[in-house]
Design a protein around this motif. Sequence first.
Motif, PDB file in Angstrom:
ATOM      1  N   CYS A   7       4.730  -8.690  15.232  1.00  0.00           N
ATOM      2  CA  CYS A   7       3.686  -8.519  14.215  1.00  0.00           C
ATOM      3  C   CYS A   7       2.603  -7.539  14.633  1.00  0.00           C
ATOM      4  N   PHE A   8       2.201  -7.582  15.882  1.00  0.00           N
ATOM      5  CA  PHE A   8       1.028  -6.823  16.306  1.00  0.00           C
ATOM      6  C   PHE A   8       1.362  -5.530  17.058  1.00  0.00           C
ATOM      7  N   GLU A   9       2.580  -5.408  17.561  1.00  0.00           N
ATOM      8  CA  GLU A   9       2.910  -4.232  18.361  1.00  0.00           C
ATOM      9  C   GLU A   9       4.100  -3.453  17.784  1.00  0.00           C
ATOM     10  N   ASP A  10       5.226  -4.105  17.681  1.00  0.00           N
ATOM     11  CA  ASP A  10       6.465  -3.412  17.324  1.00  0.00           C
ATOM     12  C   ASP A  10       6.479  -2.921  15.873  1.00  0.00           C
ATOM     13  N   GLN A  11       6.320  -3.825  14.919  1.00  0.00           N
ATOM     14  CA  GLN A  11       6.472  -3.466  13.511  1.00  0.00           C
ATOM     15  C   GLN A  11       5.397  -2.508  12.970  1.00  0.00           C
ATOM     16  N   PRO A  12       4.107  -2.686  13.287  1.00  0.00           N
ATOM     17  CA  PRO A  12       3.112  -1.728  12.770  1.00  0.00           C
ATOM     18  C   PRO A  12       3.417  -0.287  13.144  1.00  0.00           C
ATOM     19  N   ASN A  13       3.790  -0.044  14.411  1.00  0.00           N
ATOM     20  CA  ASN A  13       4.125   1.318  14.839  1.00  0.00           C
ATOM     21  C   ASN A  13       5.381   1.825  14.128  1.00  0.00           C
ATOM     22  N   PHE A  14       6.375   0.953  14.026  1.00  0.00           N
ATOM     23  CA  PHE A  14       7.633   1.324  13.357  1.00  0.00           C
ATOM     24  C   PHE A  14       7.374   1.670  11.891  1.00  0.00           C
ATOM     25  N   PHE A  15       6.557   0.863  11.217  1.00  0.00           N
ATOM     26  CA  PHE A  15       6.269   1.096   9.801  1.00  0.00           C
ATOM     27  C   PHE A  15       5.499   2.395   9.603  1.00  0.00           C
ATOM     28  N   ARG A  16       4.538   2.662  10.464  1.00  0.00           N
ATOM     29  CA  ARG A  16       3.759   3.900  10.335  1.00  0.00           C
ATOM     30  C   ARG A  16       4.661   5.136  10.456  1.00  0.00           C
ATOM     31  N   GLU A  17       5.542   5.115  11.456  1.00  0.00           N
ATOM     32  CA  GLU A  17       6.441   6.255  11.660  1.00  0.00           C
ATOM     33  C   GLU A  17       7.426   6.400  10.505  1.00  0.00           C
ATOM     34  N   LEU A  18       7.973   5.258  10.024  1.00  0.00           N
ATOM     35  CA  LEU A  18       8.968   5.321   8.964  1.00  0.00           C
ATOM     36  C   LEU A  18       8.357   5.762   7.643  1.00  0.00           C
ATOM     37  N   ILE A  19       7.201   5.245   7.312  1.00  0.00           N
ATOM     38  CA  ILE A  19       6.604   5.616   6.027  1.00  0.00           C
ATOM     39  C   ILE A  19       6.171   7.083   6.039  1.00  0.00           C
ATOM     40  N   SER A  20       5.776   7.595   7.196  1.00  0.00           N
ATOM     41  CA  SER A  20       5.449   9.012   7.303  1.00  0.00           C
ATOM     42  C   SER A  20       6.691   9.865   7.069  1.00  0.00           C
ATOM     43  N   SER A  21       7.825   9.427   7.615  1.00  0.00           N
ATOM     44  CA  SER A  21       9.085  10.142   7.423  1.00  0.00           C
ATOM     45  C   SER A  21       9.533  10.079   5.965  1.00  0.00           C
ATOM     46  N   LEU A  22       9.379   8.919   5.342  1.00  0.00           N
ATOM     47  CA  LEU A  22       9.816   8.759   3.954  1.00  0.00           C
ATOM     48  C   LEU A  22       8.968   9.592   3.002  1.00  0.00           C
ATOM     49  N   LYS A  23       7.691   9.706   3.270  1.00  0.00           N
ATOM     50  CA  LYS A  23       6.831  10.531   2.424  1.00  0.00           C
ATOM     51  C   LYS A  23       7.290  11.986   2.453  1.00  0.00           C
ATOM     52  N   GLN A  24       7.739  12.429   3.623  1.00  0.00           N
ATOM     53  CA  GLN A  24       8.265  13.797   3.713  1.00  0.00           C
ATOM     54  C   GLN A  24       9.576  13.919   2.953  1.00  0.00           C
ATOM     55  N   GLN A  25      10.453  12.922   3.080  1.00  0.00           N
ATOM     56  CA  GLN A  25      11.738  12.971   2.394  1.00  0.00           C
ATOM     57  C   GLN A  25      11.571  12.969   0.874  1.00  0.00           C
ATOM     58  N   PHE A  26      10.577  12.219   0.392  1.00  0.00           N
ATOM     59  CA  PHE A  26      10.329  12.139  -1.046  1.00  0.00           C
ATOM     60  C   PHE A  26       9.333  13.203  -1.510  1.00  0.00           C
ATOM     61  N   ASN A  27       8.935  14.085  -0.575  1.00  0.00           N
ATOM     62  CA  ASN A  27       7.992  15.166  -0.893  1.00  0.00           C
ATOM     63  C   ASN A  27       6.691  14.621  -1.478  1.00  0.00           C
ATOM     64  N   GLN A  28       6.132  13.615  -0.789  1.00  0.00           N
ATOM     65  CA  GLN A  28       4.892  12.980  -1.226  1.00  0.00           C
ATOM     66  C   GLN A  28       3.780  13.335  -0.245  1.00  0.00           C
ATOM     67  N   SER A  29       2.680  13.848  -0.759  1.00  0.00           N
ATOM     68  CA  SER A  29       1.581  14.259   0.110  1.00  0.00           C
ATOM     69  C   SER A  29       0.373  13.332   0.005  1.00  0.00           C
ATOM     70  N   GLU A  30       0.301  12.554  -1.060  1.00  0.00           N
ATOM     71  CA  GLU A  30      -0.861  11.674  -1.237  1.00  0.00           C
ATOM     72  C   GLU A  30      -0.449  10.463  -2.053  1.00  0.00           C
ATOM     73  N   GLY A  31      -1.417   9.571  -2.307  1.00  0.00           N
ATOM     74  CA  GLY A  31      -1.138   8.363  -3.071  1.00  0.00           C
ATOM     75  C   GLY A  31      -0.844   7.170  -2.175  1.00  0.00           C
ATOM     76  N   VAL A  32      -0.754   5.997  -2.778  1.00  0.00           N
ATOM     77  CA  VAL A  32      -0.465   4.755  -2.065  1.00  0.00           C
ATOM     78  C   VAL A  32       1.025   4.452  -2.198  1.00  0.00           C
ATOM     79  N   HIS A  33       1.671   4.134  -1.087  1.00  0.00           N
ATOM     80  CA  HIS A  33       3.108   3.861  -1.097  1.00  0.00           C
ATOM     81  C   HIS A  33       3.389   2.562  -0.348  1.00  0.00           C
ATOM     82  N   PHE A  34       4.500   1.918  -0.710  1.00  0.00           N
ATOM     83  CA  PHE A  34       4.820   0.601  -0.178  1.00  0.00           C
ATOM     84  C   PHE A  34       6.171   0.625   0.530  1.00  0.00           C
TER      85      PHE A  34
END
Length: 270
Positions: A43-70
């Motif tokens: 909860c406090f170490e593994d997943q937060p870092n993993f989620f930050r990296e993955l959502i950053s990658s997904l925003k690039q794949q979906f060509n998203q530069s702003e907005g709130v994403h889940f």
Amino acid sequence: MVDGVQMGYFIAVSKKILEPRREWARKILEEHPKHLHWYKHKCFEDQPNFFRELISSLKQQFNQSEGVHFLQRIDGCEWDETTGKVTGLTRFGYDGEDFIELDLKTLTWIALKPEAVNTKIRWDADRADLRDAQYFLNVVCPTWLKTVWNTARSSLQRKVLPSVSLLQKTPSFPISCHATGFCPGRAVMFWRKGGEEIHEDVYLGEILPNNDETFQMSADLSVLSVTPEDWGRYDCVFQLSGGVDIITNLNESIIRTNWKAPVSVTELSV
């Protein structure tokens, strides 16, 4: 979640909070500190870092530069106590849609959207991570599930019937058939007309938890579809898993409301 009952929750960003939501869950973590250590690490170490990296990658794949994403992740397992069969699941969702899922039989990822193909290729190449996921879903998860079940069995198996009420905000609003205080959280609710289940002009709500380990749900019926002569033909039916049906006939005299008819100008002048 265990059999639809929330066991605990955590917040990892603003405050580091990890809290059991049931007394039996608190007891399990006290008796099995290794479980608590694992949850804290995830909860406090593994997943937060993993989620930050993955959502950053997904925003690039979906060509998203702003907005709130889940980004959502579901890890779980199902254990059949009778057959001993175990079924594991890992699935990711992005912005409310299924994105990628692990196939435990082939130990490969399934792209559920075209944009997930690149992620699938990268993750399929990480064989060590796939083996770790396989071990967790097939061995660790069911072992923990059995531990929880042995402790929480009596609580999870108890059956409590709800109180059912007909509610209406104003005469023009839908009539809500509301059931609360039932347990377990596996139930269905529907409206009937003349003994036949109807779906048109019926709006079903989700099963929601109460603070006392019981649940509530509702099913709304649009009054626009109900003619005065048909009122007595409508029923609200609540079915608890493994229990008896509770049938409530649509009767104007039992509808609960805070609405009061406005006072007319003539009545004010008298």
